[in-house]
Design a protein around this motif. Structure first.
Motif, short mmCIF file in Angstrom:
data_model
loop_
_atom_site.label_atom_id
_atom_site.label_comp_id
_atom_site.label_asym_id
_atom_site.label_seq_id
_atom_site.Cartn_x
_atom_site.Cartn_y
_atom_site.Cartn_z
N SER A 95 34.30 29.77 39.30
CA SER A 95 34.76 31.14 39.15
C SER A 95 36.15 31.18 38.51
O SER A 95 36.43 31.96 37.62
CB SER A 95 34.80 31.83 40.52
N ALA A 96 37.02 30.28 38.97
CA ALA A 96 38.39 30.29 38.48
C ALA A 96 38.48 29.81 37.03
O ALA A 96 39.12 30.44 36.19
CB ALA A 96 39.27 29.42 39.38
N GLY A 131 37.53 29.50 33.47
CA GLY A 131 36.68 30.26 32.56
C GLY A 131 37.46 30.62 31.32
O GLY A 131 38.39 29.91 30.91
N LEU A 132 37.11 31.74 30.73
CA LEU A 132 37.80 32.20 29.53
C LEU A 132 39.29 32.34 29.79
O LEU A 132 40.10 32.20 28.88
CB LEU A 132 37.23 33.55 29.10
N GLY A 133 39.65 32.63 31.04
CA GLY A 133 41.06 32.81 31.39
C GLY A 133 41.89 31.57 31.10
O GLY A 133 43.06 31.67 30.74
N ASN A 134 41.29 30.39 31.27
CA ASN A 134 42.05 29.15 31.09
C ASN A 134 42.21 28.78 29.62
O ASN A 134 43.16 28.10 29.26
CB ASN A 134 41.33 27.99 31.78
N TYR A 153 35.00 41.03 29.84
CA TYR A 153 34.81 39.57 29.89
C TYR A 153 33.53 39.19 29.17
O TYR A 153 33.46 38.21 28.43
CB TYR A 153 34.73 39.16 31.36
N PHE A 168 44.48 36.50 37.21
CA PHE A 168 43.23 36.48 36.45
C PHE A 168 42.61 35.09 36.48
O PHE A 168 41.43 34.92 36.81
CB PHE A 168 43.50 36.89 35.00
N THR A 169 43.41 34.08 36.17
CA THR A 169 42.85 32.74 36.05
C THR A 169 42.40 32.19 37.40
O THR A 169 41.46 31.41 37.48
CB THR A 169 43.86 31.78 35.37
N SER A 223 41.07 34.03 39.71
CA SER A 223 40.07 34.99 40.23
C SER A 223 40.60 35.70 41.47
O SER A 223 39.87 35.97 42.44
CB SER A 223 38.75 34.31 40.61
N MET A 271 40.91 40.53 43.74
CA MET A 271 39.82 41.50 43.67
C MET A 271 38.65 41.12 44.60
O MET A 271 37.58 41.69 44.48
CB MET A 271 39.32 41.68 42.25
N ALA A 316 36.92 38.30 44.83
CA ALA A 316 35.91 37.31 44.43
C ALA A 316 35.92 36.15 45.42
O ALA A 316 34.87 35.62 45.80
CB ALA A 316 36.18 36.80 43.02
N SER A 357 30.52 35.33 39.20
CA SER A 357 31.28 35.64 40.43
C SER A 357 31.78 37.08 40.40
O SER A 357 31.91 37.71 41.44
CB SER A 357 32.43 34.65 40.63
N LEU A 358 32.05 37.59 39.20
CA LEU A 358 32.45 39.00 39.09
C LEU A 358 31.29 39.91 39.47
O LEU A 358 31.44 40.87 40.24
CB LEU A 358 32.91 39.30 37.67
N1 PFF Z 1 39.06 33.39 36.69
C1 PFF Z 1 38.23 33.75 35.57
C2 PFF Z 1 38.78 33.11 34.32
O1 PFF Z 1 39.89 32.55 34.36
O2 PFF Z 1 38.12 33.17 33.29
C3 PFF Z 1 38.08 35.24 35.42
C4 PFF Z 1 37.79 35.95 36.70
C5 PFF Z 1 36.65 35.64 37.42
C6 PFF Z 1 38.69 36.88 37.20
C7 PFF Z 1 36.40 36.27 38.64
C8 PFF Z 1 38.45 37.51 38.40
C9 PFF Z 1 37.32 37.19 39.11
F1 PFF Z 1 37.10 37.78 40.23
#
Ligand code: PFF
Length: 445
Positions: free
Chosen positions: A19-20, A22-25, A102, A220-221, A223, A226, A228, A317-318
Motif C-alpha cells: 500500500s505504501a 507506489g506511484l508516491g515513491n 491515482y 501520501f507515500t 498511506s 486516511m 488505510a 488499499s484505497l
Molecule cells: N502510498 C501510496 C503511494 O505512495 O503511492 C498512495 C496511497 C495509498 C495513499 C493508500 C493513501 C492510501 F491510503
C-alpha cells in the motif's frame, strides 16, 4: 462471516508496504522533490517521516487492530456517541478523491508499459510524447477505466491472499530493477549534478510551503492520515507486534523513494532535463534512459509494468478503505460495494483526465484539475486526518491503551512514556502550524 486475517506478520508487512510503496515513491516523490528544490526538501521530508510518520503509522495500525473495524467503525467503537467517527469519514472521502486521480496516473503508467514494449527510440521527443499522451481527449480515459476495473475485480473478490501474493513477488522485483536504473543513471556522463541536487541542501529555497509539501508527501507515500492502515490493521492478528511491523513498512517505503530518486535525478541532469517540470517528470525522463540503454526494451517494459503493479497494490488499499466502510457499516455485499463505489471513483477521475485536454482552460490557483485533487487530498485532508487521529489516540483513546496495543504482547517495549507528549501535543501542534503557515504562504505570499 469471520473477518479475514493476514496469514502471517510477513504477509501484513508486505501488504502494508504494498500500500505504501507506489506511484508516491517514484512518480510523486521525484516530481515534488524536483519542484521543491531537492536536498533541503528531502531532509525535511525524512525528519517528518521519522518523527511524525512512524508514530502515526503505528497508531493507525493499532486502532485498526484493537477495533477490527473500518475507519468509521473504529472511531465509533472507541468513542461511542461522539462525533469522532467524522475523522474516519474524512478518511473515506480522502480515499475516494485520491483513488480518482491515482488511477489516472496509474493509467499513464500502464499505457507507457505498452509504449516501452514497442521500444523507445533514442532520438524521440519524450516531452512531446508525454504531452501528446495526456492531452489526448479519450485514450487516457480508457486506461483509467481499465485500471479501475482491475481494482474493482480484485477488491470485489475480497482477496486478502491475492493482495499478499502479488505484493510478495512484485516488490522484490521492483527493488532490483530500480537498483539497475540507479547504476545506469550514475554511469551517464554529467550525472554527478543529479546526486549533488539530492545531497546538497539549499536552505534559501525553504518556505512555509516547502514544509506543507513535505508533510503532504510523507503522508501520501506512507498511506497515512486516511485510515488505510486502520483498515489493514483490522485484518492483523493479535499475536503480531505492531511497532516492529510499522518500522518495516516505514523503512521499506523510505528506502524505495530514495533509491527511486537516485535512479531519476542523475539521469535527468545527465540529459539536461529541468527537475521542476512537474507531474510528467518520471514519464519524460525514464523513457529517454531506456532508449539509450542496452536491453532498454526489456528493462523499460519491466519497469513500467512493475510501476503499474506497485500502483495496483496501493490503489487496492484505497478502494479497500471505501469498500470496508460500506460493507461493515451498511452491510452491502462486497461485490456491489466494489462496483458502485469503484464506478463513482472512476467518474470523479474523468474531469482530472480532461483537465489536460478538453478542460485544460480550467485553472485553480495555478493548478490543473488533477493537481487540485492532489493538493486538496494530500496536502490538506491527509495531514488534517493525521492530526485529528493523533489527538484522538492520545487524549480520547488514551496513551496507556494505545501504548499497550502497540507494544509486543510478549513484553518487548518499543513505545514508552514519550508517546503521550509526542503524539498528543508535539505532532498535532507541528502539523497544525505547518498547515496554517503553508496554506497562508501558498495563497497569500
Ligand atoms: N502510498 C501510496 C503511494 O505512495 O503511492 C498512495 C496511497 C495509498 C495513499 C493508500 C493513501 C492510501 F491510503
Amino acid at each position: 462471516m469471520a473477518r479475514e486475517q493476514w496469514t502471517s506478520k510477513l504477509g501484513f508487512i508486505l501488504a502494508a508496504a504494498g500500500s505504501a510503496v507506489g506511484l508516491g515513491n517514484i512518480w510523486r516523490f521525484s516530481y515534488v522533490v524536483g519542484t521543491e528544490g531537492g536536498a533541503a526538501f528531502i531532509l525535511i521530508y525524512l525528519a517528518i517521516v521519522f518523527l511524525i510518520g512512524y508514530p502515526l503509522l503505528t497508531t493507525e495500525i493499532a486502532i485498526g487492530r484493537v477495533t477490527q473495524r473500518n475507519p468509521v467503525g473504529a472511531f465509533k467503537k472507541l468513542a461511542e456517541g461522539t462525533p469522532w467517527w467524522l475523522v474516519g469519514a474524512l478518511g473515506v472521502l480522502t480515499g475516494f478523491v485520491i483513488l480518482s486521480f491515482y488511477s489516472v496516473i496509474a493509467g499513464w503508467s500502464v499505457a507507457y508499459t505498452v509504449k516501452a514494449l514497442q521500444g523507445f527510440s533514442a532520438d524521440a521527443d519524450f516531452v512531446g510524447m508525454f504531452v501528446g499522451h495526456i492531452t489526448h481527449p479519450t485514450i487516457p480515459i480508457y486506461w483509467h477505466f481499465g485500471f479501475m476495473l482491475v481494482n474493482i475485480l480484485i477488491i470485489g473478490a475480497g482477496v486478502v491472499n491475492g493482495i499478499q501474493r502479488v505484493a510478495k513477488t512484485m516488490m522484490p522485483l521492483l527493488f532490483i530493477l530500480l537498483l539497475g536504473l540507479v547504476v545506469r543513471g550514475l554511469t551517464l556522463p554529467g550525472s554527478g549534478a543529479g546526486v549533488a541536487f539530492m545531497l546538497t541542501p539549499d536552505l534559501s529555497e525553504v518556505t512555509g510551503q516547502t514544509f506543507l509539501r513535505a508533510i503532504g508527501q510523507a503522508f501520501f507515500t506512507l498511506s497515512l492520515g486516511m485510515g488505510a492502515l486502520i483498515t489493514y490493521g483490522s485484518y492483523l492478528s493479535r499475536k503480531d507486534n505492531v511497532a516492529d511491523s510499522a518500522a518495516w513498512v516505514v523503512g521499506l517505503d523510505t528506502g524505495i523513494a530514495l533509491i527511486a530518486g537516485l535512479a531519476i535525478f542523475p539521469t535527468l541532469f545527465a540529459l539536461n532535463i529541468p527537475p521542476d517540470s512537474g507531474v510528467g517528470l518520471a514519464f519524460m525522463v525514464l523513457p529517454s534512459a531506456f532508449s539509450v540503454m542496452p536491453g532498454g526494451i526489456v528493462f523499460g517494459t519491466m519497469f513500467f509494468a512493475l510501476l503499474s503493479v506497485a500502483a495496483l497494490t496501493s490503489s487496492i488499499s484505497l478502494l479497500e478503505v471505501v469498500v470496508a466502510w460500506i460493507t461493515d457499516e451498511k452491510g452491502w455485499p462486497r461485490w456491489k460495494a466494489s462496483f458502485i463505489l469503484g464506478g463513482l471513483i472512476f467518474l470523479l477521475g474523468v474531469p482530472a483526465v480532461m483537465g489536460y485536454s478538453t478542460l485544460s482552460h480550467i485553472n485553480i490557483a495555478g493548478m490543473d484539475i488533477l493537481d487540485t485533487y492532489d493538493f486538496l487530498a494530500s496536502d490538506i485532508f491527509l495531514p488534517l486526518g493525521g492530526l485529528l487521529t493523533a489527538i484522538f489516540a492520545a487524549h480520547v483513546w488514551k496513551t496507556k491503551n494505545a501504548v499497550s496495543e502497540i507494544n509486543d504482547p510478549k513484553g518487548k517495549i518499543v513505545f514508552g512514556g514519550w508517546y503521550g507528549p509526542l503524539v498528543g501535543v508535539v505532532i498535532p501542534v507541528a502539523v497544525g502550524v505547518v498547515m496554517i503557515y503553508g496554506l497562508y504562504s501558498k495563497f497569500f505570499l
